[in-house]
Design a protein around this motif. Structure first.
Motif, PDB file in Angstrom:
ATOM      1  N   LEU A 162       9.028   4.847   7.085  1.00 37.53           N
ATOM      2  CA  LEU A 162       8.502   3.412   7.303  1.00 37.53           C
ATOM      3  C   LEU A 162       7.881   3.120   8.737  1.00 37.53           C
ATOM      4  O   LEU A 162       7.401   1.938   9.044  1.00 37.53           O
ATOM      5  CB  LEU A 162       9.673   2.414   7.169  1.00 37.53           C
ATOM      6  CG  LEU A 162      10.203   2.475   5.417  1.00 37.53           C
ATOM      7  CD1 LEU A 162      11.388   1.644   5.477  1.00 37.53           C
ATOM      8  CD2 LEU A 162       8.985   1.545   4.675  1.00 37.53           C
ATOM      9  N   ASN A 163       7.836   4.139   9.596  1.00 33.58           N
ATOM     10  CA  ASN A 163       7.151   3.783  11.028  1.00 33.58           C
ATOM     11  C   ASN A 163       5.739   3.341  10.795  1.00 33.58           C
ATOM     12  O   ASN A 163       5.306   2.655  11.972  1.00 33.58           O
ATOM     13  CB  ASN A 163       7.410   4.818  11.755  1.00 33.58           C
ATOM     14  CG  ASN A 163       8.795   5.198  12.324  1.00 33.58           C
ATOM     15  OD1 ASN A 163       9.693   4.463  12.255  1.00 33.58           O
ATOM     16  ND2 ASN A 163       9.219   6.399  12.865  1.00 33.58           N
ATOM     17  N   ASN A 164       4.970   3.839   9.854  1.00 30.84           N
ATOM     18  CA  ASN A 164       3.696   3.684   9.699  1.00 30.84           C
ATOM     19  C   ASN A 164       3.396   2.309   9.091  1.00 30.84           C
ATOM     20  O   ASN A 164       2.040   1.760   8.974  1.00 30.84           O
ATOM     21  CB  ASN A 164       2.968   4.631   9.305  1.00 30.84           C
ATOM     22  CG  ASN A 164       2.767   5.658  10.316  1.00 30.84           C
ATOM     23  OD1 ASN A 164       2.605   5.547  11.530  1.00 30.84           O
ATOM     24  ND2 ASN A 164       2.756   6.868   9.590  1.00 30.84           N
ATOM     25  N   CYS A 165       4.506   1.693   8.532  1.00 27.97           N
ATOM     26  CA  CYS A 165       4.392   0.421   7.852  1.00 27.97           C
ATOM     27  C   CYS A 165       3.925  -0.718   8.530  1.00 27.97           C
ATOM     28  O   CYS A 165       4.576  -1.035   9.440  1.00 27.97           O
ATOM     29  CB  CYS A 165       5.588   0.194   7.057  1.00 27.97           C
ATOM     30  SG  CYS A 165       5.501  -1.449   5.876  1.00 27.97           S
ATOM     31  N   SER A 166       2.836  -1.348   8.306  1.00 30.50           N
ATOM     32  CA  SER A 166       2.157  -2.674   9.098  1.00 30.50           C
ATOM     33  C   SER A 166       2.828  -3.842   8.739  1.00 30.50           C
ATOM     34  O   SER A 166       2.931  -4.902   9.457  1.00 30.50           O
ATOM     35  CB  SER A 166       0.844  -2.708   9.136  1.00 30.50           C
ATOM     36  OG  SER A 166       0.598  -2.853   7.894  1.00 30.50           O
TER      37      SER A 166
ATOM     38  N   ASN B 155       0.972  -1.114  -0.033  1.00 29.40           N
ATOM     39  CA  ASN B 155      -0.085  -0.110   0.010  1.00 29.40           C
ATOM     40  C   ASN B 155       1.014   1.251   0.079  1.00 29.40           C
ATOM     41  O   ASN B 155       0.256   2.494  -0.110  1.00 29.40           O
ATOM     42  CB  ASN B 155      -1.068   0.214   1.295  1.00 29.40           C
ATOM     43  CG  ASN B 155      -1.873  -1.027   0.996  1.00 29.40           C
ATOM     44  OD1 ASN B 155      -2.245  -1.440   0.233  1.00 29.40           O
ATOM     45  ND2 ASN B 155      -2.325  -1.579   2.401  1.00 29.40           N
ATOM     46  N   GLY B 156       2.161   0.889   0.181  1.00 33.33           N
ATOM     47  CA  GLY B 156       3.074   2.501   0.344  1.00 33.33           C
ATOM     48  C   GLY B 156       3.198   3.062  -0.949  1.00 33.33           C
ATOM     49  O   GLY B 156       3.039   2.500  -2.056  1.00 33.33           O
ATOM     50  N   LYS B 157       3.310   4.216  -0.834  1.00 29.39           N
ATOM     51  CA  LYS B 157       3.518   5.212  -1.927  1.00 29.39           C
ATOM     52  C   LYS B 157       4.919   5.751  -2.129  1.00 29.39           C
ATOM     53  O   LYS B 157       5.249   6.413  -3.173  1.00 29.39           O
ATOM     54  CB  LYS B 157       2.370   6.455  -1.882  1.00 29.39           C
ATOM     55  CG  LYS B 157       1.262   5.871  -2.162  1.00 29.39           C
ATOM     56  CD  LYS B 157       0.051   7.057  -1.810  1.00 29.39           C
ATOM     57  CE  LYS B 157      -1.289   6.815  -2.388  1.00 29.39           C
ATOM     58  NZ  LYS B 157      -2.026   6.625  -1.019  1.00 29.39           N
TER      59      LYS B 157
END
Length: 62
Positions: free
Chosen positions: A35-39, A22-24
């Motif tokens: 990348l801290n919010n990457c699950s 989902n990352g942009k």
């Protein structure tokens, strides 16, 4: 001559993207604060592949 040669190798440079798909953005460092919010786990790829997927450089690394 060096900048052109360096530009060609930049496309093969290892970068990191969020493994969730989902990352942009792509990141130059595996532990970038972007990348801290990457699950999911950060995944290695190349600049070329990241750009083909429509990702742009993380704002924290500009």
């Amino acid at each position: 001559m060096l900048p052109a040669a360096q530009g060609a190798s930049d496309e093969k440079e290892t970068v990191y993207v969020c493994g969730s798909g989902n990352g942009k953005r792509y990141h130059l460092k595996e532990h970038c604060r972007g990348l801290n919010n990457c699950s999911a786990k950060a995944v290695k790829t190349t600049v070329e592949k990241a750009k083909k997927e429509g990702k742009t450089l993380c704002g924290w690394e500009k």
